[in-house]
Design a protein around this motif. Structure first.
Motif, PDB file in Angstrom:
ATOM      1  N   TRP A   1       0.926  -1.296   0.035  1.00 35.23           N
ATOM      2  CA  TRP A   1      -0.086  -0.150   0.066  1.00 35.23           C
ATOM      3  C   TRP A   1       0.825   1.209  -0.060  1.00 35.23           C
ATOM      4  N   GLU A   2       1.803   1.247   0.756  1.00 35.15           N
ATOM      5  CA  GLU A   2       2.720   2.407   0.855  1.00 35.15           C
ATOM      6  C   GLU A   2       3.619   2.688  -0.146  1.00 35.15           C
ATOM      7  N   ARG A   3       4.001   1.715  -0.850  1.00 31.68           N
ATOM      8  CA  ARG A   3       5.246   1.765  -1.892  1.00 31.68           C
ATOM      9  C   ARG A   3       4.818   1.438  -3.439  1.00 31.68           C
ATOM     10  N   LEU A   4       3.343   1.027  -3.387  1.00 29.68           N
ATOM     11  CA  LEU A   4       3.095   0.456  -4.698  1.00 29.68           C
ATOM     12  C   LEU A   4       1.892   1.072  -4.902  1.00 29.68           C
ATOM     13  N   TRP A   5       0.814   0.534  -4.440  1.00 25.66           N
ATOM     14  CA  TRP A   5      -0.602   1.181  -4.655  1.00 25.66           C
ATOM     15  C   TRP A   5      -0.720   2.720  -4.634  1.00 25.66           C
ATOM     16  N   THR A   6      -0.115   3.564  -3.727  1.00 25.11           N
ATOM     17  CA  THR A   6      -0.141   4.906  -3.766  1.00 25.11           C
ATOM     18  C   THR A   6       0.842   5.529  -4.671  1.00 25.11           C
ATOM     19  N   LYS A   7       1.391   4.721  -5.349  1.00 21.01           N
ATOM     20  CA  LYS A   7       2.734   5.231  -6.376  1.00 21.01           C
ATOM     21  C   LYS A   7       2.448   5.025  -7.877  1.00 21.01           C
ATOM     22  N   VAL A   8       1.627   4.154  -8.198  1.00 17.87           N
ATOM     23  CA  VAL A   8       1.389   3.649  -9.613  1.00 17.87           C
ATOM     24  C   VAL A   8       0.225   4.237 -10.258  1.00 17.87           C
ATOM     25  N   TRP A   9      -0.218   4.362 -11.453  1.00 16.77           N
ATOM     26  CA  TRP A   9      -1.170   4.676 -12.294  1.00 16.77           C
ATOM     27  C   TRP A   9      -2.195   3.507 -12.181  1.00 16.77           C
ATOM     28  N   LEU A  10      -3.377   3.776 -11.929  1.00 18.24           N
ATOM     29  CA  LEU A  10      -4.498   2.895 -11.920  1.00 18.24           C
ATOM     30  C   LEU A  10      -5.653   3.369 -12.536  1.00 18.24           C
ATOM     31  N   VAL A  11      -6.513   2.376 -13.128  1.00 21.34           N
ATOM     32  CA  VAL A  11      -7.605   2.667 -13.743  1.00 21.34           C
ATOM     33  C   VAL A  11      -9.017   2.898 -13.023  1.00 21.34           C
ATOM     34  N   ALA A  12      -9.480   3.996 -13.198  1.00 24.40           N
ATOM     35  CA  ALA A  12     -10.518   4.403 -12.642  1.00 24.40           C
ATOM     36  C   ALA A  12     -12.022   3.859 -13.210  1.00 24.40           C
ATOM     37  N   GLY A  13     -12.119   3.831 -14.623  1.00 23.03           N
ATOM     38  CA  GLY A  13     -13.262   3.428 -15.103  1.00 23.03           C
ATOM     39  C   GLY A  13     -13.209   3.895 -16.645  1.00 23.03           C
ATOM     40  N   ARG A  14     -14.078   3.882 -17.300  1.00 15.86           N
ATOM     41  CA  ARG A  14     -14.089   4.044 -18.744  1.00 15.86           C
ATOM     42  C   ARG A  14     -14.531   5.616 -18.927  1.00 15.86           C
ATOM     43  N   SER A  15     -13.721   6.187 -19.946  1.00 21.05           N
ATOM     44  CA  SER A  15     -13.956   7.655 -20.461  1.00 21.05           C
ATOM     45  C   SER A  15     -15.364   7.727 -21.070  1.00 21.05           C
ATOM     46  N   LEU A  16     -15.889   6.856 -21.830  1.00 18.39           N
ATOM     47  CA  LEU A  16     -16.957   6.721 -22.554  1.00 18.39           C
ATOM     48  C   LEU A  16     -18.231   6.795 -21.571  1.00 18.39           C
ATOM     49  N   ASP A  17     -18.161   6.438 -20.358  1.00 17.55           N
ATOM     50  CA  ASP A  17     -19.122   6.606 -19.308  1.00 17.55           C
ATOM     51  C   ASP A  17     -19.124   7.920 -18.786  1.00 17.55           C
ATOM     52  N   MET A  18     -18.535   8.784 -19.108  1.00 14.41           N
ATOM     53  CA  MET A  18     -18.462  10.303 -18.549  1.00 14.41           C
ATOM     54  C   MET A  18     -18.302  11.192 -19.664  1.00 14.41           C
ATOM     55  N   PRO A  19     -19.264  11.354 -20.698  1.00 13.52           N
ATOM     56  CA  PRO A  19     -19.328  11.865 -21.670  1.00 13.52           C
ATOM     57  C   PRO A  19     -19.449  13.657 -21.439  1.00 13.52           C
ATOM     58  N   ASN A  20     -20.126  13.830 -20.415  1.00 11.73           N
ATOM     59  CA  ASN A  20     -20.595  15.288 -20.234  1.00 11.73           C
ATOM     60  C   ASN A  20     -20.074  15.929 -19.100  1.00 11.73           C
TER      61      ASN A  20
ATOM     62  N   TRP B   1      -7.500   7.142 -15.859  1.00 11.80           N
ATOM     63  CA  TRP B   1      -6.528   6.809 -15.139  1.00 11.80           C
ATOM     64  C   TRP B   1      -6.342   7.761 -13.896  1.00 11.80           C
ATOM     65  N   PHE B   2      -5.620   7.112 -12.929  1.00 10.51           N
ATOM     66  CA  PHE B   2      -5.464   8.228 -11.622  1.00 10.51           C
ATOM     67  C   PHE B   2      -4.175   7.390 -10.987  1.00 10.51           C
ATOM     68  N   SER B   3      -3.446   8.401 -10.418  1.00  3.98           N
ATOM     69  CA  SER B   3      -2.297   8.057  -9.453  1.00  3.98           C
ATOM     70  C   SER B   3      -2.375   9.058  -8.090  1.00  3.98           C
ATOM     71  N   MET B   4      -2.353   8.477  -7.064  1.00  2.00           N
ATOM     72  CA  MET B   4      -2.140   9.252  -5.917  1.00  2.00           C
ATOM     73  C   MET B   4      -0.864   9.445  -5.524  1.00  2.00           C
ATOM     74  N   ASN B   5       0.049   9.444  -6.471  1.00  2.00           N
ATOM     75  CA  ASN B   5       1.417   9.723  -6.353  1.00  2.00           C
ATOM     76  C   ASN B   5       1.626  11.180  -7.116  1.00  2.00           C
ATOM     77  N   SER B   6       1.789  12.310  -6.365  1.00  6.26           N
ATOM     78  CA  SER B   6       1.909  13.873  -6.890  1.00  6.26           C
ATOM     79  C   SER B   6       3.210  13.801  -7.524  1.00  6.26           C
ATOM     80  N   ASP B   7       4.160  12.961  -7.642  1.00  3.10           N
ATOM     81  CA  ASP B   7       5.253  12.930  -8.349  1.00  3.10           C
ATOM     82  C   ASP B   7       5.424  11.804  -9.451  1.00  3.10           C
ATOM     83  N   ALA B   8       4.141  11.347  -9.710  1.00  2.43           N
ATOM     84  CA  ALA B   8       4.122  10.103 -10.768  1.00  2.43           C
ATOM     85  C   ALA B   8       4.513  10.846 -12.267  1.00  2.43           C
TER      86      ALA B   8
END
Length: 463
Positions: free
Chosen positions: A64-83, A181-188
């Motif tokens: 959690w401290e060194r991987l999940w909060t450092k990498v890029w992860l998928v949030a969902g699909r862009s096509l699901d939020m067109p507006n 995609w999102f990353s919780m790492n501000s320096d990603a």
């Protein structure tokens, strides 16, 4: 190609089905598209991999401290939020992330938590902020704009200290491949750099042309890595999925490992050498033929030629079917190009569809995980898009997720239980399981960078 088990079997029954060669036989393989060349195999050693990586709360904390909060992860699909105001809320571990389409068409993402008393603003899933284009906390009605700034704080004059200095806490956000995609790492690093070389490989499939047909979350009783492992090798097909041997070649596997990500290429519409040649075309291969517009009853060639002829047929009728395969090589018209995008995405890619399996860790228990199944189908050009399916969620065993995945799901709790046994001394991996060893090597790149004490943990390279 190297005569290794992960790329070619040494069994005397083995007969290679053949790989694409650029420009060969008048085929369409010379066009730009997904690279199909074999990547050099990394030297990763042969030592066992410590099973406590799957069971230890301490290792889970390090992840959690060194991987999940450092990498890029998928949030969902862009096509699901067109507006503007459309949003997706996703959960990873103990965190909830809110990704929101902005007025300028971009997407921004925030921790899904009100700055007043910590209430979550929206439940997990998809939705819209509505005409107000704001997010109102349902606890005390603190209200936020799409950009995370404060829109209204009721009775603000009663807070002698004023409003908190910032609105919603933002996380990095970007789009690629019709996904957010999102990353919780501000320096990603930029998303494109993190994904390299995945976009070059997968852009030819044009995910944006495909509609979602399944959206399922199942809670599994295993560590998230055990699930990733199960989809990172074909060695288990003979044991867990024997029915698949009648339409795929589980020993003619090309494995490619890149900096973070990896893949294997597995031929479909053919037989495994583990089974005897049948007197008639197996039903599973007949289904592939029918999907390509071929009548198995009229087919008089040897079964060994079906894969080639399905490829030719799909290429020949693609135009009249409204399907553009121009950026795909011929093998991609039949085969499974299977990618792992580190750390937790498994993708099965085909010309007419793709599957995404997202493996998410449980917030507190290393023996549990969440398994997301997202499937997509190509919409022929000119056809109206069907409605996207609704999300469903349940625990393993409550409902079926299909025969093959049910087989994996039934086995994994046994794997997790065995990881706790005093009689088990670690994962003993062969060359067909190179992707698993590479996966653990990349985990270690995050958990134990140069200068970091590895303590008792090892991925099996002896360091």
């Amino acid at each position: 190609m190297a005569d290794d088990l992960h790329s070619r079997s040494k069994s005397p029954a083995f007969t290679p089905v053949g790989r694409v060669k650029p420009g060969a036989d008048g085929r369409n393989d010379a066009l730009p598209g997904t690279p199909h060349e074999k990547a050099p195999d990394p030297e990763l050693g042969t030592a066992p991999i410590d099973q406590r990586r799957y069971t230890s709360n301490e290792f889970m904390r390090l992840e959690w401290e060194r991987l999940w909060t450092k990498v890029w992860l998928v949030a969902g699909r862009s096509l699901d939020m067109p507006n503007p105001g459309d949003y997706i809320v996703t959960e990873i571990g103990a965190e909830s992330i809110l990704a929101v389409r902005q007025a300028d068409g971009g997407v921004r993402a925030f921790y899904n938590v009100c700055q007043h008393r910590g209430n979550r603003l929206r439940p997990c899933g998809r939705g819209s902020a509505g005409g107000s284009r704001t997010f109102k906390c349902l606890y005390h009605h603190w209200e936020y704009n799409l950009d995370g700034s404060y829109h209204r704080i009721p009775d603000l004059d009663t807070f002698a200290q004023g409003a908190p200095p910032h609105g919603l806490t933002e996380v990095k956000c970007a789009e690629w491949g019709s996904f957010v995609w999102f990353s919780m790492n501000s320096d990603a690093e930029p998303l494109a750099a993190f994904l390299h070389p995945i976009p070059e490989h997968l852009d030819p499939y044009h995910f944006e042309r495909m509609v979602q047909t399944r959206d399922i979350t199942v809670e599994w009783d295993c560590n998230w890595k055990a699930s990733v492992d199960a989809f990172n090798e074909s060695y288990h097909v003979q044991g867990i999925h024997p029915q698949l041997l009648w339409y795929l070649h589980d020993l003619d596997i090309q494995i490619d490992c890149y900096e973070r990500h990896n893949r294997y290429l597995i031929p479909f519409a053919t037989l495994s050498p583990r089974v005897r040649k049948p007197p008639a075309i197996p039903e599973s291969i007949k289904s592939i033929m029918k999907g390509a517009g071929m009548d198995p009853a009229d087919y008089e060639e040897p079964i060994a030629n079906i894969r080639r002829d399905v490829q030719r047929q799909k290429r020949a009728v693609s135009g009249q079917q409204g399907k553009d395969y121009s950026e795909l090589n011929d093998d991609q018209l039949t085969d499974d190009y299977h990618y792992t995008i580190f750390p937790n995405l498994s993708l099965n890619l085909h010309a007419d569809d793709f599957w995404v399996f997202r493996q998410r860790p449980h917030a507190t228990d290393p023996n549990k995980m969440y398994y997301d199944i997202w499937t997509y189908e190509l919409v022929p050009q000119g056809q109206e898009w069907p409605q996207r399916v609704k999300h469903q969620s349940w625990k393993h065993g409550d409902r079926s997720i299909g025969l093959v995945l049910d087989q994996d799901a039934a086995n994994l709790p046994n794997v997790q239980a065995g990881m706790h046994s005093r009689g088990f001394r670690g994962l003993w991996l062969g060359r067909q399981e190179l992707r698993i060893r590479h996966f653990h090597k990349v985990i270690d790149d995050y958990l134990f960078p140069p200068g970091t004490d590895r303590g008792e943990w090892t991925s099996g390279d002896g360091t």
